[in-house]
Design an enzyme around this catalytic site. Structure first.
Site, PDB file in Angstrom:
ATOM      1  N   ASP A  88      -3.585   8.959   0.588  1.00  7.42           N
ATOM      2  CA  ASP A  88      -4.286   9.160  -0.678  1.00  7.42           C
ATOM      3  C   ASP A  88      -5.602   8.409  -0.743  1.00  7.42           C
ATOM      4  OD1 ASP A  88      -2.706  10.852  -2.225  1.00  7.42           O
ATOM      5  OD2 ASP A  88      -1.336   9.241  -2.785  1.00  7.42           O
TER       6      ASP A  88
HETATM    7  C1  BGC Z   1      -2.568   3.697  -3.582  1.00  6.88           C
HETATM    8  C2  BGC Z   1      -1.828   4.798  -2.898  1.00  6.88           C
HETATM    9  C3  BGC Z   1      -1.368   5.773  -3.909  1.00  6.88           C
HETATM   10  C4  BGC Z   1      -2.534   6.244  -4.747  1.00  6.88           C
HETATM   11  C5  BGC Z   1      -2.107   7.301  -5.733  1.00  6.88           C
HETATM   12  C6  BGC Z   1      -3.658   4.243  -4.459  1.00  6.88           C
HETATM   13  O1  BGC Z   1      -4.274   3.204  -5.150  1.00  6.88           O
HETATM   14  O2  BGC Z   1      -3.078   2.800  -2.630  1.00  6.88           O
HETATM   15  O3  BGC Z   1      -0.747   4.276  -2.144  1.00  6.88           O
HETATM   16  O4  BGC Z   1      -0.764   6.855  -3.278  1.00  6.88           O
HETATM   17  O5  BGC Z   1      -3.148   5.170  -5.358  1.00  6.88           O
HETATM   18  O6  BGC Z   1      -2.087   6.986  -7.017  1.00  6.88           O
HETATM   19  C1  NOJ Z   2       1.936   6.556  -1.984  1.00 12.25           C
HETATM   20  C2  NOJ Z   2       1.985   7.956  -2.472  1.00 12.25           C
HETATM   21  O1  NOJ Z   2       3.052   8.119  -3.366  1.00 12.25           O
HETATM   22  C3  NOJ Z   2       2.126   8.929  -1.324  1.00 12.25           C
HETATM   23  O2  NOJ Z   2       2.098  10.245  -1.804  1.00 12.25           O
HETATM   24  C4  NOJ Z   2       1.048   8.703  -0.318  1.00 12.25           C
HETATM   25  O3  NOJ Z   2       1.262   9.577   0.773  1.00 12.25           O
HETATM   26  C5  NOJ Z   2       1.020   7.271   0.140  1.00 12.25           C
HETATM   27  N1  NOJ Z   2       0.905   6.390  -0.993  1.00 12.25           N
HETATM   28  C6  NOJ Z   2      -0.123   6.974   1.108  1.00 12.25           C
HETATM   29  O4  NOJ Z   2      -1.343   6.980   0.478  1.00 12.25           O
END
Ligand code: BGC
Ligand code: NOJ
Length: 811
Positions: free
Chosen positions: A483
């Protein structure tokens, strides 16, 4: 240092020191009513949706940490204490918190008076039941006051924490005998209320927080408790609460049990009131009638235990290492169920108001629980697919209460659609239920626009084919699995969301990760087509997959590992050419799981690079070298300091992709080594460093570049649970559901002598004994089913109800 121990016979983790390095929590409830509870009785409850139907209030990021919960107070001659230590924090002579499967038991003892509170959500019940057992272990008569306490949330947790100008004037309660009803907003559009009751006559109560506490006190010293005098307050606005006061006398050795119920009630609109201002309490009374005695609670506890016996019995391992048994048999499977229920919505790191059910998350979670609750997995697949758009793309998340897509966190994460194929494929392999593909499923929840689930899956596949970039690799969109690799978001404005800002054109940045994923799950799609006799469909799909493989060969290989992506300017991401972020874990795992490079040595090379550059004492970090400065064109990833989260943290979710890849490369020792490194029970001894619960996985462990390598965060709600269960059960222990049976292919450390697994599959039970006389890592020499030798490595489906002996001889 440890803060407790595992009690495997009871399937509990027993915390014996309340000052855990972080609140160590548990989840109660498995259907629609849920509570989060900490080892000191903190936490809150909600119905279905932690944002929209929150019953009790909780303040995240509070000081001190974890203040607010389902508290009991005892005042005996001016000495005040709580069974869970908090909130009063009087030193207890004995303290214990047992977190079990769907229940927690918190016990405290002071001066030989013992208070044990069992918190649980009964199966099929929309409420939390609390049984408190008070025992006088001394030889003198005891006389003391017991107070209960919960603080109501005014339903919408976001609004509750922000809209004070209105909310301080809306709170309403009703009181009948020992029952306190919370009915804020019921007079207008809500058709639901909550109640808190006890099965005994009370000596006083409070429903207004400030009257109970005293405006300038904390939860640790409520005036009513200190003075042993309820105020009998009636909340009008401000902050409604529910507190009962009971004066209790216990003879030497005497024990007394009380039952408290916190319930949620929905009433048909036409029956909401019995008269003006008087709510219809009949449904609440029915609920209360079910829990009149301690024996009623004990029966519900037995039912809950049976429920978990059944769920966990589907996969049971007997291995010489007890840590592995408790991970596989108890806690990993339990965590998978919790991630199924909550996706990423509510934990001690997810506030319950930010994220609902993630499209990619829920599809991946499914591979961890489909064997336990296949019917609910089916329903989940349909729910997820119902939010998909006609062109195959997806909302990134949907709201659990409404089940509708929610674009607050954006869409166009171009990996999302493909995860649906994974979920469907694993569901069919587990159940053999091909009929799911014929279900008519809406697009974007519009019932007038539906197609078969097969068609949805096909659109997932073609969403990639229709969105290729300059190298003919898949366009990344807002981001893929990572993400935070936001190649189309060039944000220089503080606070702007990396996930919803898309100010790059979007037509250039490509993902090698999605390419690998397309080969892997595209192949699954092709096989499903073949099984369905859709040969033409399969052939066309095979063509696209072959093309993609070629493109990965041409543009996805960096020499020693797989490239991660191409950015908005067409430059490589995750290549030796870069100064930082030369190598990323995701494309290694996904491409090798797809089989790319297994035959020509590239997979081995990539795995060696992972070992050399990404592995460390606590797990495999996400990228290396960590980014030391903010790189605008990469988005959120480099916003994190080195070693945390997506910037070179040990993102446990994709460690299993490397474990699986190592098994595919035949290297059982490496797979096991990676598994063991992040497997919670093996980390119990370093609890003070690790910080989060030693019974569940955390999303992230600080990586080698961090200030405190090995420190974990974001426990419970992470795809790590499902992927690790998948890796250990199907790829290391090697028992893998397939269309026509159970495929057996262990890939284990060479020194293992063997193990046993009981696996229930399509109604039959398989007692599988694996022996490793030649001490090999992989290879099945002989396979016997009920004494008869089998050709190949697939155990055919046996008659439902039958019990079958399987012998696997490795060699
Ligand atoms: C986080 C991710 C997460 C994303 C979605 C980011 O700040 O590092 O792990 O999936 O937010 O909300
Ligand atoms: C947490 C999110 O829930 C997931 O969808 C994503 O793949 C990982 N973070 C990595 O960014």
């Amino acid at each position: 240092m440890k803060y407790g121990h595992f009690d495997d016979s009871k399937r509990e983790y027993v915390i014996t020191n309340p000052r855990t390095p972080y609140p160590w929590i548990n989840y109660l409830g498995c259907e629609d009513f849920f509570s989060i509870i900490t080892n000191t009785a903190g936490g809150y409850s909600f119905y279905k949706d932690a944002r929209l139907r929150r019953l009790t209030r909780y303040r995240y990021n509070n000081v001190p940490v974890d203040d607010g919960g389902k508290y009991f107070y005892i005042n005996e001659n001016g000495k005040v204490w709580s069974p869970g230590w908090k909130p009063v924090k009087t030193e207890l002579d004995h303290y214990e918190c047992r977190h079990g499967m769907g229940y927690s038991i918190v016990k405290g003892e002071v001066d030989q008076l013992e208070a044990e509170v069992t918190y649980m959500v009964p199966i099929g019940y929309k409420g939390e039941v609390q049984k408190i057992k008070l025992t006088n272990q001394s030889d003198r008569k005891r006389s003391f006051s017991l107070f209960s306490f919960v603080e109501w949330c005014l339903w919408d947790a976001l609004d509750d924490g922000s809209n004070f100008q209105r909310n301080f004037s809306t709170g309403q309660v009703e009181i009948v005998d020992s029952t306190i009803y919370h009915k804020t907003e019921y007079r207008e559009r809500r058709d639901h209320y909550a109640f808190y009751t006890v099965n005994e006559k009370i000596d006083g109560l409070d429903t207004d927080r400030d009257s109970f506490l005293g405006l300038y006190n904390g939860f640790d010293a409520p005036d009513a408790v200190t003075e042993r005098q309820s105020r009998n307050s009636h909340a009008h606005g401000w902050s409604p609460i529910a507190s009962h006061h009971l004066q209790i006398e216990l003879e030497p050795g005497e024990e007394k049990q009380l039952v408290f119920v916190l319930g949620y009630v929905e009433v048909p609109v036409e029956d909401k009131f019995v008269e003006n201002q008087v709510i219809n309490k009949a449904p609440a009374e029915q609920m209360i009638a079910q829990f009149q005695t301690a024996a009623d609670v004990d029966r519900a506890m037995d039912k809950l235990a049976k429920f978990w016996d059944d769920l966990l019995s589907v996969y049971q391992l007997e291995h010489p290492e007890e840590e592995l048994n408790r991970a596989v048999n108890i806690w990993n499977q339990y965590q998978c169920m919790v991630t199924f229920n909550f996706s990423r919505s509510a934990s001690f790191f997810e506030s319950g108001i930010g994220r609902g059910m993630g499209f990619r998350d829920s599809n991946q979670d499914l591979i961890g629980f489909v064997h336990q609750v296949p019917d609910r997995a089916r329903e989940r697949i349909i729910d997820i697919a119902s939010t998909q758009f006609e062109d195959g793309s997806a909302y990134h998340q949907y709201q659990p209460l409404t089940k509708k897509g929610n674009d607050a966190v954006g869409s166009n994460f171009n990996d999302d659609p493909l995860w649906l194929i994974l979920a469907i494929d694993e569901y069919i392999k587990e159940t053999g239920d091909w009929s799911i593909l014929e279900e008519m499923v809406p697009f974007d929840n519009d019932e007038s626009n539906t197609a078969t689930l097969f068609e949805h899956m096909k659109r997932s596949f073609y969403h990639v084919v229709n969105n290729l970039g300059p190298h003919k690799l898949p366009l990344i969109g807002r981001a893929d699995w990572n993400d935070c690799l936001n190649l189309n978001c060039h944000s220089e404005t503080p606070g702007e969301s990396f996930q919803t800002t898309e100010n790059g054109e979007g037509g250039v940045a490509e993902s090698v990760f999605i390419a690998g994923m397309f080969v892997l799950y595209g192949d699954a799609f092709e096989k499903l087509c073949l099984k369905l006799g859709k040969d033409k469909e399969a052939e066309v799909a095979a063509g696209h997959i072959a093309d993609m493989k070629k493109v990965v060969d041409q543009h996805g290989w960096d020499g020693e590992w797989f490239i991660r992506a191409y950015d908005h300017y067409g430059e490589k991401v995750g290549s030796d050419e870069q100064e930082e972020g030369k190598i990323f874990i995701e494309s290694q795992g996904m491409c090798i799981m797809a089989g790319i490079g297994l035959e020509d040595g590239r997979a081995r090379k990539a795995l060696d690079s992972v070992k050399e550059r990404l592995d460390c004492e606590y797990g495999i970090v996400l990228n290396n070298p960590a980014f030391t400065k903010y790189i605008v064109k990469y988005g959120e990833i480099s916003s994190y300091p080195e070693g945390y989260k997506e910037n070179a943290g040990i993102f446990c979710h994709n460690n299993p992709w490397i474990m699986i890849s190592e098994t595919l490369a035949g290297n059982g020792d490496a797979a096991w080594d990676y598994f063991r490194k992040i497997c919670p029970p093996y980390l119990e001894e370093i609890s003070d460093l690790h910080k989060t619960e030693p019974y569940v996985y955390s999303q992230m462990i600080a990586g080698k570049d961090a200030q405190k390598p090995g420190e974990a965060k974001n426990s419970w709600l992470t795809g790590t649970a499902a992927w690790n269960f998948y890796a250990i059960s199907q790829y290391i222990l090697g028992i893998r559901p397939d269309f026509d049976g159970l495929k057996i292919n262990p890939v284990i450390p060479g020194k293992w002598e063997g193990y046993k697994v009981t696996r229930k599959f399509r109604g039959a039970t398989y007692k599988i004994e694996v022996t490793n006389p030649a001490f090999v890592s992989s290879g099945v020499k002989e396979l016997f089913l009920n004494g008869a030798k089998l050709e190949g490595t697939v155990i055919p489906i046996c008659e439902a109800g039958s019990e079958n002996m399987v012998k696997v001889v490795m060699g």
